[in-house]
Design an enzyme around this catalytic site. Structure first.
Site, PDB file in Angstrom:
ATOM      1  N   HIS A 118       0.875  -1.165   0.000  1.00 16.21           N
ATOM      2  CA  HIS A 118       0.000   0.000   0.000  1.00 16.21           C
ATOM      3  C   HIS A 118       0.923   1.228   0.000  1.00 16.21           C
ATOM      4  CE1 HIS A 118      -2.833   2.905   1.743  1.00 16.21           C
ATOM      5  NE2 HIS A 118      -3.815   2.052   1.491  1.00 16.21           N
ATOM      6  N   ASP A 195       3.631  -4.762   7.671  1.00 16.91           N
ATOM      7  CA  ASP A 195       2.361  -4.037   7.628  1.00 16.91           C
ATOM      8  C   ASP A 195       1.247  -5.076   7.757  1.00 16.91           C
ATOM      9  OD1 ASP A 195       0.025  -2.792   7.046  1.00 16.91           O
ATOM     10  OD2 ASP A 195       0.660  -1.945   5.127  1.00 16.91           O
ATOM     11  N   GLN A 198      -3.883  -5.507   6.648  1.00 16.89           N
ATOM     12  CA  GLN A 198      -4.815  -6.393   5.944  1.00 16.89           C
ATOM     13  C   GLN A 198      -4.837  -7.800   6.504  1.00 16.89           C
ATOM     14  OE1 GLN A 198      -7.091  -5.707   3.825  1.00 16.89           O
ATOM     15  NE2 GLN A 198      -6.529  -3.577   3.475  1.00 16.89           N
ATOM     16  N   LYS A 221      -9.815  -1.401  10.520  1.00 17.58           N
ATOM     17  CA  LYS A 221      -9.953  -2.611   9.695  1.00 17.58           C
ATOM     18  C   LYS A 221     -10.195  -3.840  10.574  1.00 17.58           C
ATOM     19  CE  LYS A 221      -6.898  -0.875   6.049  1.00 17.58           C
ATOM     20  NZ  LYS A 221      -7.760  -0.260   5.046  1.00 17.58           N
ATOM     21  N   CYS A 359      -4.683   2.264  -3.762  1.00 20.28           N
ATOM     22  CA  CYS A 359      -3.480   2.827  -3.123  1.00 20.28           C
ATOM     23  C   CYS A 359      -2.282   1.905  -3.321  1.00 20.28           C
ATOM     24  CB  CYS A 359      -3.701   3.095  -1.631  1.00 20.28           C
ATOM     25  SG  CYS A 359      -4.991   4.286  -1.329  1.00 20.28           S
TER      26      CYS A 359
END
Lengths: 404, 142
Positions: A118, A195, A198, A221, A359
């Site tokens: 992202h 990261d 997600q 999220k 993104c």
């Protein structure tokens, strides 16, 4: 399968007279009653500025923020002092980039970034490279959308200072082999930032067991509020880092000549914090724990596989990424139809999907597509949702004036 | 939302038309218009001579709304004077903003481009519809 749609008030309200089929959870999840109520409850009974008030109410507010940090730490397999509250994933990455990065990366060094990142885990590193004279080296996925060990070995070298990689890509939904990545990075003395924005809603993470140096994610999220994010950092690393933002509440002693810093993690938390966000995030984690993570994983796996099987039966649909471990997202294109038209047409049937570059422009270019649509799934989605989506998807080309 | 008011026959057909999709010989102005959030990207080429828009063509890609809107705009602006074109562009913006009602006779000036009036009820897609028109407005001011 889970049956939790009833826990989400927004899903009880029809959109334009139709059942709301929310397939954009990868952009932001909906919030369960428990989270909404926890935030209300905080303001009704415990609100004050934490770490300041000597009075009982102020102490309660401090307890709430401490409790939230402890719950997050337990949830991700970390110690309380290793959890820094931020606004979101983006701020967490920027904090690491501008404090650890600017202090430890020099001209001639490499910053190794997965091209599927992202923008939030790419642009800050491009800026650090520009300011330090370091080089950004990109790792690329293979034709199935998989980051291979061979590619890791090729790109992560003795010049590499840090490797920045999403645990699960927000476009491909494919999980990386984090064990191999961390082993390779540590073998050359590089740090690893994962990261987890997600991945965190889909399966349990144990950062100590994983062995990453930094990990970042957002509350929204994870069925929690917007505006609350998390940075996990190994204690020794955080202790050695300078503050990012400075001002109130992050100091030790301030004199006319300067200041000392509070202990980790509070030296990274300047100003009055988003306590309602912390409280809401804690409530979200407790709610998810109460559902059981095996149940969440099984539910989502069944949904994604059911949807993939249905999509593969439809003609003129291209699906991106092909790996057995796919979490939560399916990115696709309908031949000849622009993703924004796809999203508008699905919307008319009450189906919300994301369309665009997600993104992740460099990945889009790498895939040679520029744009795509993305259906993403959460705990509240059902096979009925998938059926409505598939039925609507199957009619798009004809609607736009193509033969089938 | 009635989807057909957005994607009516004029729009779906025009979105696939290649009639105006070409470079312009001896063009006097070439201007790119981009919607960064969704990636609609068109380049308009114009040949303006003695205050008259003699020829217009475009290249680029985007959603059906942006592509149809570009083609419909070229349909009506080609051959017009710069002053007439600017007036029509204003009428178009008025329609998209919902300031010009469905039975307003000024809509007739827009000919087939009036097929885009449904956009007024779809805020998320307004930027797709106005891209070519904003680009043209800017090009005419150059």
């Amino acid at each position: 399968m889970l049956d939790v749609r009833k826990d989400f008030p927004i899903l009880q309200v029809p959109e334009a007279g139709k059942r709301l089929i929310y397939l954009d959870t990868a952009a932001t999840a909906q919030r369960p009653n428990r989270v909404i109520e926890a935030i209300c409850e905080y303001y009704k009974s415990d609100n004050a500025n934490p770490h300041r008030g000597v009075y009982e109410l102020g102490a309660r507010a401090t307890e709430r923020t401490d409790s939230a940090r402890h719950t997050v730490a337990q949830f991700v397999g970390a110690d309380d002092e290793e959890i820094v509250f931020t606004q979101n994933t983006t701020e967490s990455v920027n904090l690491v980039a501008y404090t650890w990065g600017m202090a430890n990366i020099n001209a001639g060094d490499d910053i190794c970034v997965y091209v599927a990142e992202h923008h939030s885990n790419m642009v800050p590193w491009q800026r650090v490279a520009k300011r330090t004279g370091a080089r950004v080296v990109y790792m690329y996925p293979d034709e199935n959308g998989v980051l291979t060990e061979e590619e890791m070995r090729r790109k992560i070298s003795r010049r590499t200072k840090i490797v920045c990689c999403a645990m699960v890509s927000n476009v491909l939904g494919i999980k990386i082999d984090e064990k191999a990545l961390i082993e390779r990075a540590h073998s050359v003395g590089a740090k690893v930032l994962l990261d987890c924005a997600q991945s965190i809603p889909h399966f349990r993470h144990d950062f100590h067991a994983i062995g990453c140096d930094f990990a970042v994610f957002s509350g929204h999220k994870l069925y929690g509020p917007m505006g609350i994010g998390v940075l996990y950092g190994r204690k020794a690393l955080l202790d050695a880092m300078e503050p990012f933002l400075s001002g109130g509440d992050m100091i030790g002693i301030v004199t006319e000549d300067g200041a000392t810093w509070a202990e980790t993690p509070r030296k990274f938390e300047a100003g009055t914090r988003n306590v309602e966000g912390e409280v809401g995030l804690e409530a979200a984690i407790k709610y998810l724990d109460s559902l059981g993570w095996e149940n969440i994983e099984a539910h989502e796996r069944e949904l994604v596989n059911y949807c993939l099987a249905g999509m593969k039966k439809l003609p003129h649909i291209e699906i991106y990424g092909n790996a057995p471990e796919r979490y939560g997202v399916i990115s696709f294109n309908v031949e000849d139809v622009h993703p924004h038209d796809v999203a508008s047409i699905l919307d008319a049937d009450g189906v919300c999907v994301r369309a665009g570059h997600h993104c992740a422009e460099p990945l889009m270019r790498r895939l040679g597509i520029g744009r795509c649509s993305r259906a993403s799934f959460g705990i509240y989605n059902t096979k009925e949702d998938v059926d409505v989506f598939l039925n609507s998807l199957g009619k798009i080309r004809e609607f736009m004036g193509y033969g089938s | 939302m009635d989807l057909r008011s957005l994607y009516n026959q004029v729009i779906t057909e025009k979105s696939r038309s290649n009639e105006h999709r070409h470079p312009v010989d001896d063009c006097t102005c070439s201007l790119e218009g981009v919607n960064p959030s969704c990636g609609d990207d068109i380049t308009l080429q114009l040949r303006v001579k003695d205050g008259v828009i003699e020829d217009v063509g475009f290249m680029g890609a985007g959603c059906a709304i942006s592509q149809a809107s570009t083609a419909l705009m070229i349909d009506i602006l080609k051959g017009k004077t710069v002053a007439e074109a600017k007036e029509l562009i204003d009428v178009f913006f008025g329609m998209i903003k919902g300031e010009i009602g469905e039975d307003d006779e000024r809509l007739e000036l827009l000919e087939d481009a009036a097929a885009l009036k449904g956009i007024a009820h779809t805020p998320a897609r307004v930027k797709c519809a106005v891209l070519a028109w904003h680009t043209m407005e800017e090009a005419l001011d150059k």
